[in-house]
Each structure stands twice: as structure tokens, then as C-alpha cells.
Design an enzyme around this catalytic site. Structure first.
Site, short mmCIF file in Angstrom:
data_model
loop_
_atom_site.label_atom_id
_atom_site.label_comp_id
_atom_site.label_asym_id
_atom_site.label_seq_id
_atom_site.Cartn_x
_atom_site.Cartn_y
_atom_site.Cartn_z
N ILE A 31 0.83 -1.22 0.00
CA ILE A 31 0.00 0.00 0.00
C ILE A 31 0.86 1.26 0.00
CG2 ILE A 31 -0.24 0.38 2.51
CD1 ILE A 31 -3.29 0.63 1.99
N ASN A 84 11.87 -8.71 6.71
CA ASN A 84 12.23 -8.18 8.03
C ASN A 84 11.72 -9.10 9.13
OD1 ASN A 84 13.42 -5.80 7.00
ND2 ASN A 84 11.41 -4.86 6.77
N GLN A 91 10.41 -4.65 10.96
CA GLN A 91 9.13 -5.36 10.79
C GLN A 91 8.03 -4.59 11.50
OE1 GLN A 91 8.89 -9.45 12.19
NE2 GLN A 91 6.93 -9.77 11.14
N HIS A 97 6.25 -11.85 5.79
CA HIS A 97 6.05 -11.44 4.39
C HIS A 97 7.39 -11.16 3.74
CE1 HIS A 97 5.86 -7.99 7.11
NE2 HIS A 97 6.50 -7.30 6.17
N PHE A 98 7.43 -11.38 2.44
CA PHE A 98 8.60 -11.05 1.63
C PHE A 98 8.26 -9.83 0.79
CE2 PHE A 98 9.30 -15.43 2.69
CZ PHE A 98 10.68 -15.56 2.79
N HIS A 99 9.20 -8.90 0.74
CA HIS A 99 9.05 -7.73 -0.13
C HIS A 99 9.73 -8.03 -1.46
CE1 HIS A 99 8.04 -4.71 3.10
NE2 HIS A 99 8.66 -5.60 3.86
#
Ligand code: 5GP
Ligand code: ZN
Length: 133
Positions: A31, A84, A91, A97-99
Site C-alpha cells: 500500500i 524483516n 518489521q 512477508h517477503f518484499h
């Protein structure tokens, strides 16, 4: 998990720009992107950090991370994959989650500042980490 924003996205209670979905995994646009196309890949089950995720699920998630990286490479010059763990790392959302961050030359998202080892320190730290595996 009730108060988790990513669980809400998984359940469809909070909208997202969905990129990919299968039984275990969801990928959607961040987002507040670091770069246009910045995508997050999450397991559908609530797990806080990489330490907590079971290996079967992780294997499935990482294959999706690769898929997204291949796609991002097609419209950008490079891709940074980030993950993170815990607050000190940055984080903010406690659902692992993976970016996937598309990169371009000179985009200013330069790597971390570097530190230097003093004589003998690297060997000691390598031994310390090895002892923790
Ligand atoms: P972290 O700092 O925990 O590694 O990254 C969390 C990421 O989740 C941030 O990049 C942030 O912009 C993104 N994020 C937080 N809330 C939402 C949301 O409601 N929807 C989407 N699509 N991304 C979110
Ligand atoms: Zn969650």
C-alpha cells in the site's frame, strides 16, 4: 489472527491489489510502495516471523517469491527481495512477508551502510554464528 491486517487481506475483509493466489500463498501490492510494483508475498496462515514458519509452507511461499521476482525482472532492471524479522529490523506487520521491490539504476534505494571488522573479529563472529545453527 483477528487483529492482523494481512490475515484480514487474506480473508478478503480488507481490499488489496491482488497479484497472485494459491491455496497457501497470497501476493499483493504494498500500500505504501518503495517503488512502483512493490509486492508483498505472504503465507495465508498467520505466522509472525520467518523463524515461526514451517518448512513445507516456506517452500511454497519462496517459489512464489521467485515467480514474482521473474515477473518484476521483466519490467524493471533488477529486483531486491527483502524480509524483516522483528521490530529492530523494521518489521511493522507481524505476519511474515517477503518484499519484492523492482529496481532501476540510480533509483536511490542504495544498500545499507557498511561496518568494518577489527582484526580477529570476523573469525570470532563467524564461530559464534556457526555455534548457533
Ligand atoms: P514490514 O515493515 O513489516 O517489513 O513491511 C510491512 C509492509 O506492509 C509495509 O511496506 C507497508 O506499506 C505494508 N502494508 C501495511 N499495511 C498494509 C495494508 O493494509 N495493505 C497493503 N497492501 N500493504 C500494507
Ligand atoms: Zn496474520
Amino acid at each position: 489472527m483477528e487483529d492482523c491486517i494481512f490475515c484480514k487481506i487474506v480473508k478478503g475483509e480488507v481490499p488489496c491489489k491482488k497479484i497472485y493466489e494459491d491455496e497457501e500463498t497470497l501476493a499483493f501490492l504494498d500500500i505504501s510502495p518503495v517503488a512502483k510494483g512493490h509486492t508483498l508475498v505472504v503465507p495465508k496462515k498467520h505466522v509472525v516471523t520467518l523463524v515461526d514458519i514451517d518448512e513445507e509452507t516456506l517452500k511454497k511461499v519462496i517459489v512464489v517469491v521467485k515467480k514474482l521476482t521473474i515477473a518484476a525482472n521483466k519490467y524493471s532492471e533488477g529486483v531486491t527481495v527483502g524480509q524483516n524479522n522483528n521490530r529492530a529490523s523494521g518489521q511493522v506487520v507481524d505476519h511474515v512477508h517477503f518484499h519484492i521491490i523492482p529496481r532501476t539504476e540510480g533509483d536511490g534505494l542504495d544498500p545499507w551502510p557498511r561496518v568494518h571488522y577489527v582484526e580477529g573479529e570476523a573469525g570470532k563472529i563467524a564461530e559464534e554464528i556457526k555455534s548457533l545453527l
